[in-house]
Design a protein around this motif. Structure first.
Motif, mmCIF file in Angstrom:
data_model
loop_
_atom_site.group_PDB
_atom_site.id
_atom_site.type_symbol
_atom_site.label_atom_id
_atom_site.label_comp_id
_atom_site.label_asym_id
_atom_site.label_seq_id
_atom_site.Cartn_x
_atom_site.Cartn_y
_atom_site.Cartn_z
ATOM 1 N N ARG A 1 12.605 19.448 -5.100
ATOM 2 C CA ARG A 1 12.953 18.897 -3.780
ATOM 3 C C ARG A 1 11.959 17.813 -3.378
ATOM 4 O O ARG A 1 12.350 16.754 -2.866
ATOM 5 C CB ARG A 1 12.996 20.006 -2.733
ATOM 6 N N HIS A 2 10.683 18.052 -3.616
ATOM 7 C CA HIS A 2 9.673 17.052 -3.269
ATOM 8 C C HIS A 2 9.810 15.809 -4.156
ATOM 9 O O HIS A 2 9.619 14.686 -3.687
ATOM 10 C CB HIS A 2 8.260 17.639 -3.382
ATOM 11 N N TYR A 3 10.135 16.020 -5.417
ATOM 12 C CA TYR A 3 10.321 14.892 -6.333
ATOM 13 C C TYR A 3 11.488 14.015 -5.881
ATOM 14 O O TYR A 3 11.361 12.790 -5.792
ATOM 15 C CB TYR A 3 10.554 15.409 -7.750
ATOM 16 N N TRP A 4 12.628 14.641 -5.551
ATOM 17 C CA TRP A 4 13.784 13.858 -5.095
ATOM 18 C C TRP A 4 13.466 13.145 -3.782
ATOM 19 O O TRP A 4 13.879 12.012 -3.572
ATOM 20 C CB TRP A 4 15.031 14.732 -4.956
ATOM 21 N N SER A 5 12.707 13.783 -2.923
ATOM 22 C CA SER A 5 12.304 13.163 -1.662
ATOM 23 C C SER A 5 11.410 11.953 -1.922
ATOM 24 O O SER A 5 11.573 10.897 -1.298
ATOM 25 C CB SER A 5 11.583 14.197 -0.793
ATOM 26 N N ALA A 6 10.466 12.091 -2.848
ATOM 27 C CA ALA A 6 9.573 10.971 -3.181
ATOM 28 C C ALA A 6 10.376 9.809 -3.760
ATOM 29 O O ALA A 6 10.106 8.643 -3.448
ATOM 30 C CB ALA A 6 8.491 11.426 -4.163
ATOM 31 N N GLN A 7 11.365 10.112 -4.594
ATOM 32 C CA GLN A 7 12.208 9.052 -5.143
ATOM 33 C C GLN A 7 12.951 8.327 -4.025
ATOM 34 O O GLN A 7 13.051 7.100 -4.035
ATOM 35 C CB GLN A 7 13.213 9.623 -6.143
ATOM 36 N N HIS A 8 13.467 9.090 -3.080
ATOM 37 C CA HIS A 8 14.188 8.499 -1.947
ATOM 38 C C HIS A 8 13.262 7.601 -1.126
ATOM 39 O O HIS A 8 13.625 6.474 -0.772
ATOM 40 C CB HIS A 8 14.781 9.601 -1.077
ATOM 41 N N HIS A 9 12.055 8.085 -0.821
ATOM 42 C CA HIS A 9 11.105 7.289 -0.037
ATOM 43 C C HIS A 9 10.725 6.004 -0.769
ATOM 44 O O HIS A 9 10.654 4.932 -0.166
ATOM 45 C CB HIS A 9 9.860 8.102 0.282
ATOM 46 N N HIS A 10 10.482 6.110 -2.074
ATOM 47 C CA HIS A 10 10.121 4.933 -2.861
ATOM 48 C C HIS A 10 11.270 3.924 -2.844
ATOM 49 O O HIS A 10 11.052 2.717 -2.677
ATOM 50 C CB HIS A 10 9.774 5.366 -4.283
ATOM 51 N N SER A 11 12.492 4.405 -2.971
ATOM 52 C CA SER A 11 13.662 3.533 -2.931
ATOM 53 C C SER A 11 13.793 2.848 -1.568
ATOM 54 O O SER A 11 14.100 1.648 -1.483
ATOM 55 C CB SER A 11 14.917 4.351 -3.230
ATOM 56 N N THR A 12 13.547 3.595 -0.506
ATOM 57 C CA THR A 12 13.629 3.040 0.847
ATOM 58 C C THR A 12 12.613 1.921 1.036
ATOM 59 O O THR A 12 12.919 0.876 1.615
ATOM 60 C CB THR A 12 13.396 4.141 1.898
ATOM 61 N N ILE A 13 11.419 2.106 0.524
ATOM 62 C CA ILE A 13 10.380 1.075 0.643
ATOM 63 C C ILE A 13 10.783 -0.172 -0.132
ATOM 64 O O ILE A 13 10.610 -1.300 0.342
ATOM 65 C CB ILE A 13 9.019 1.617 0.172
ATOM 66 N N GLU B 1 0.822 -1.206 0.000
ATOM 67 C CA GLU B 1 0.000 0.000 0.000
ATOM 68 C C GLU B 1 0.857 1.257 0.000
ATOM 69 O O GLU B 1 0.626 2.182 -0.777
ATOM 70 C CB GLU B 1 -0.935 0.018 1.213
ATOM 71 N N VAL B 2 1.862 1.287 0.858
ATOM 72 C CA VAL B 2 2.708 2.465 0.968
ATOM 73 C C VAL B 2 3.517 2.655 -0.315
ATOM 74 O O VAL B 2 3.662 3.776 -0.812
ATOM 75 C CB VAL B 2 3.632 2.364 2.200
ATOM 76 N N GLU B 3 4.015 1.555 -0.873
ATOM 77 C CA GLU B 3 4.796 1.672 -2.104
ATOM 78 C C GLU B 3 3.933 2.203 -3.242
ATOM 79 O O GLU B 3 4.381 3.033 -4.037
ATOM 80 C CB GLU B 3 5.421 0.344 -2.509
ATOM 81 N N GLY B 4 2.702 1.751 -3.317
ATOM 82 C CA GLY B 4 1.794 2.266 -4.345
ATOM 83 C C GLY B 4 1.594 3.767 -4.224
ATOM 84 O O GLY B 4 1.609 4.503 -5.214
ATOM 85 N N ASP B 5 1.434 4.228 -2.990
ATOM 86 C CA ASP B 5 1.265 5.664 -2.748
ATOM 87 C C ASP B 5 2.522 6.444 -3.131
ATOM 88 O O ASP B 5 2.438 7.506 -3.754
ATOM 89 C CB ASP B 5 0.928 5.931 -1.283
ATOM 90 N N GLU B 6 3.680 5.928 -2.747
ATOM 91 C CA GLU B 6 4.926 6.622 -3.060
ATOM 92 C C GLU B 6 5.180 6.637 -4.562
ATOM 93 O O GLU B 6 5.661 7.632 -5.104
ATOM 94 C CB GLU B 6 6.103 5.988 -2.319
ATOM 95 N N LYS B 7 4.859 5.548 -5.232
ATOM 96 C CA LYS B 7 5.034 5.492 -6.686
ATOM 97 C C LYS B 7 4.146 6.534 -7.360
ATOM 98 O O LYS B 7 4.580 7.246 -8.275
ATOM 99 C CB LYS B 7 4.719 4.088 -7.197
ATOM 100 N N LYS B 8 2.914 6.625 -6.898
ATOM 101 C CA LYS B 8 1.980 7.608 -7.465
ATOM 102 C C LYS B 8 2.477 9.028 -7.219
ATOM 103 O O LYS B 8 2.462 9.862 -8.125
ATOM 104 C CB LYS B 8 0.590 7.418 -6.859
ATOM 105 N N ALA B 9 2.934 9.305 -5.999
ATOM 106 C CA ALA B 9 3.461 10.632 -5.680
ATOM 107 C C ALA B 9 4.670 10.951 -6.553
ATOM 108 O O ALA B 9 4.795 12.067 -7.083
ATOM 109 C CB ALA B 9 3.840 10.712 -4.201
ATOM 110 N N GLU B 10 5.545 9.981 -6.727
ATOM 111 C CA GLU B 10 6.739 10.182 -7.548
ATOM 112 C C GLU B 10 6.350 10.505 -8.991
ATOM 113 O O GLU B 10 6.900 11.427 -9.604
ATOM 114 C CB GLU B 10 7.607 8.921 -7.493
#
Length: 89
Positions: A69-81, A39-48
């Motif tokens: 900045r938000h885009y790079w942050s979303a990429q980082h979060h998606h990678s972490t997941i 679920e979280v990965e789906g959300d992060e992918k969509k945000a990215e």
């Protein structure tokens, strides 16, 4: 406000609905980490994806910098997941 917008004081209805659905889904599906990560990965992918589109828009430099900045942050979060998922297997 500087650019004529009126940011909302609270989240959107869609965000509130999504959080409510997540609170209902987790107990219904159990506390399985893989389900929660899905679920979280789906959300992060969509945000990215949405932020990637927004960065390509023609916006004032201050807005563009904020979106980047938000885009790079979303990429980082998606990678972490994705890393968390790999550690589970």
């Amino acid at each position: 406000h500087k650019f004529g917008g009126h940011p909302s004081e609270i989240g959107t209805f869609g965000n509130t609905l999504h959080r409510t659905l997540m609170h209902l889904k987790v107990p219904a599906l159990g506390s399985r980490e893989d389900v929660i990560l899905d679920e979280v990965e789906g959300d992060e992918k969509k945000a990215e994806q949405q932020l990637a589109e927004a960065v390509r828009e023609d916006t004032p430099p201050e807005i563009h910098d904020l979106l980047e900045r938000h885009y790079w942050s979303a990429q980082h979060h998606h990678s972490t997941i994705r890393e968390l998922r790999a550690q589970m297997h």
